[in-house]
Design an enzyme around this catalytic site. Structure first.
Site, short mmCIF file in Angstrom:
data_model
loop_
_atom_site.label_atom_id
_atom_site.label_comp_id
_atom_site.label_asym_id
_atom_site.label_seq_id
_atom_site.Cartn_x
_atom_site.Cartn_y
_atom_site.Cartn_z
N CYS A 167 -1.09 12.10 -16.34
CA CYS A 167 -1.87 13.12 -17.05
C CYS A 167 -3.34 13.00 -16.65
O CYS A 167 -3.89 11.91 -16.59
CB CYS A 167 -1.70 12.93 -18.55
N HIS A 178 -1.61 1.72 -4.14
CA HIS A 178 -2.10 3.08 -3.97
C HIS A 178 -1.29 4.12 -4.74
O HIS A 178 -1.33 5.30 -4.41
CB HIS A 178 -2.15 3.43 -2.48
N GLN A 186 0.84 -1.20 0.00
CA GLN A 186 0.00 0.00 0.00
C GLN A 186 0.88 1.25 0.00
O GLN A 186 0.38 2.35 -0.11
CB GLN A 186 -0.88 0.00 1.26
N ASN A 187 2.19 1.05 0.13
CA ASN A 187 3.10 2.19 0.23
C ASN A 187 3.37 2.80 -1.14
O ASN A 187 3.52 2.09 -2.14
CB ASN A 187 4.42 1.76 0.87
N CYS A 233 1.38 17.67 -19.39
CA CYS A 233 1.66 16.41 -20.07
C CYS A 233 2.47 16.62 -21.34
O CYS A 233 2.16 17.52 -22.13
CB CYS A 233 0.33 15.72 -20.38
N GLY A 256 3.10 -4.57 8.69
CA GLY A 256 3.01 -3.12 8.86
C GLY A 256 1.78 -2.45 8.31
O GLY A 256 1.88 -1.35 7.77
N THR A 257 0.64 -3.08 8.43
CA THR A 257 -0.59 -2.37 8.05
C THR A 257 -1.67 -2.55 9.11
O THR A 257 -1.82 -3.63 9.67
CB THR A 257 -1.11 -2.81 6.66
N CYS A 294 -4.99 12.20 -20.71
CA CYS A 294 -4.70 10.98 -21.49
C CYS A 294 -4.13 9.85 -20.62
O CYS A 294 -3.88 8.76 -21.11
CB CYS A 294 -3.74 11.29 -22.65
N1 APR Z 1 7.21 -2.69 12.08
C1 APR Z 1 6.04 -3.35 11.87
N2 APR Z 1 4.84 -2.72 11.95
C2 APR Z 1 4.83 -1.43 12.26
C3 APR Z 1 6.01 -0.69 12.50
C4 APR Z 1 7.25 -1.38 12.40
N3 APR Z 1 8.43 -0.77 12.62
N4 APR Z 1 5.65 0.60 12.79
C5 APR Z 1 4.31 0.65 12.73
N5 APR Z 1 3.80 -0.56 12.42
C6 APR Z 1 2.42 -0.96 12.19
C7 APR Z 1 1.43 -0.34 13.15
O1 APR Z 1 1.27 -1.21 14.28
C8 APR Z 1 0.17 -0.24 12.29
O2 APR Z 1 -0.60 -1.43 12.41
O3 APR Z 1 2.08 -0.48 10.91
C9 APR Z 1 0.69 -0.18 10.86
C10 APR Z 1 0.51 1.16 10.18
O4 APR Z 1 -0.83 1.36 9.92
P1 APR Z 1 -1.34 2.64 9.09
O5 APR Z 1 -0.62 3.85 9.56
O6 APR Z 1 -2.81 2.63 9.15
O7 APR Z 1 -0.82 2.37 7.60
P2 APR Z 1 -1.45 1.47 6.45
O8 APR Z 1 -2.19 0.31 6.99
O9 APR Z 1 -0.37 1.21 5.46
O10 APR Z 1 -2.48 2.48 5.78
C11 APR Z 1 -3.21 1.99 4.68
O11 APR Z 1 -4.34 4.07 4.38
O12 APR Z 1 -4.28 6.38 4.37
C12 APR Z 1 -4.28 5.24 3.61
O13 APR Z 1 -3.58 5.06 1.39
C13 APR Z 1 -3.09 5.14 2.71
O14 APR Z 1 -1.87 3.18 2.02
C14 APR Z 1 -2.43 3.86 3.13
C15 APR Z 1 -3.56 3.09 3.73
ZN ZN Z 2 -1.81 13.73 -21.55
#
Ligand code: APR
Ligand code: ZN
Length: 237
Positions: free
Chosen positions: A116, A108, A88-89, A138, A176-177, A119
């Protein structure tokens, strides 16, 4: 279609100094994400929105891939299509860790790119400000350019690739999400095995659905995750 799907989020890049979304810190404190990351942000607050992404893009130049990006990159190199790397990064830290860009699915969008508004041509502008690339227009059709980022409320075309990779996934790995945007619970439920690595429990994730839970930094957890992937893929052969 991949056997192993590694889905990452902001937590993977946190140790490289890029702030996560739902923790405080950095640019996220300076800007209201609802003002600069929404589907109508370019219409309503164009200058502020472009400025926000320009800052984040330029910040990236000095960020380095961490150990977890590097280990995942090495796994992908070793196992090819058996592993799908989906993130998602919008940063380029997998690419900085040596992964060819076609090997990473950016759900994302991708910060070094602009698109653009007419187009849909995509241009890599590196770490430049949007207006410093062809004055922000563009090269194909002269329409306005915008960051190649999926804003809240916009469609995310790469989700189709996510579904495709998941259709054959038997080992699902989450790093990490918070699971607020992509629901990981049902995926974990259907995969044969699953691993969750975050810093701490998240309201959106039911960790009892995962076969293994590692609440620690990604750079600490990644060796164990890599060992599990090796073991799993060797057994599969
Ligand atoms: N190692 C592992 N996990 C970690 C670390 C680390 N060093 N630091 C933080 N985390 C975990 C947290 O515990 C949390 O669960 O990473 C997660 C970060 O969550 P969010 O900040 O919500 O990020 P993410 O899930 O990627 O967000 C999803 O939301 O705003 C939108 O489009 C944006 O892609 C993004 C999406
Ligand atoms: Zn264009």
């Amino acid at each position: 279609m991949a056997k192993v799907v590694i889905l990452s989020g902001a937590g993977l890049s946190a140790e490289s100094g890029i702030s996560t979304f739902r923790d405080s810190g950095g640019l996220w404190d300076e800007y209201d994400v609802n003002v600069v990351c929404n589907y109508d942000s370019l219409e309503k607050n164009e200058d502020l929105t472009i400025e926000f992404y320009d800052k984040r893009r330029s910040e990236l130049e000095f960020k380095e891939a961490n150990y977890a990006h590097k280990v995942i990159s090495a796994l992908k190199k070793e196992y090819g299509n058996k592993i799908a790397v989906i993130t998602q990064n919008v940063d380029n830290l997998f690419e900085k860790a040596g992964m060819p860009s076609e090997d990473v699915i950016h759900l994302h969008g991708f910060m070094p790119e602009v698109r653009c508004t007419s187009c849909e041509s995509v241009f890599d502008i590196g770490y430049k400000k949007l207006c410093d690339f062809n004055n922000g227009f563009c090269k194909e059709c002269s329409s306005k350019l915008r960051p190649n980022i999926v804003f809240f409320g916009e469609s995310a075309p790469m989700y189709e690739n996510l579904s495709h990779e998941l259709s054959d996934c038997t080992l699902f790995i989450v790093i990490g999400t918070s699971g607020e945007v992509i629901g990981v619970n049902s995926i974990a439920q259907f995969a044969e095995q699953s691993i969750l690595n975050n810093l701490e429990p998240s309201d959106a994730i039911k960790d009892s659905l995962f076969s293994k839970v590692l609440y620690t930094q990604a750079t600490q957890a990644i060796d164990e995750i890599a060992r599990d992937i090796h073991g799993y893929l060797i057994e599969e052969d």
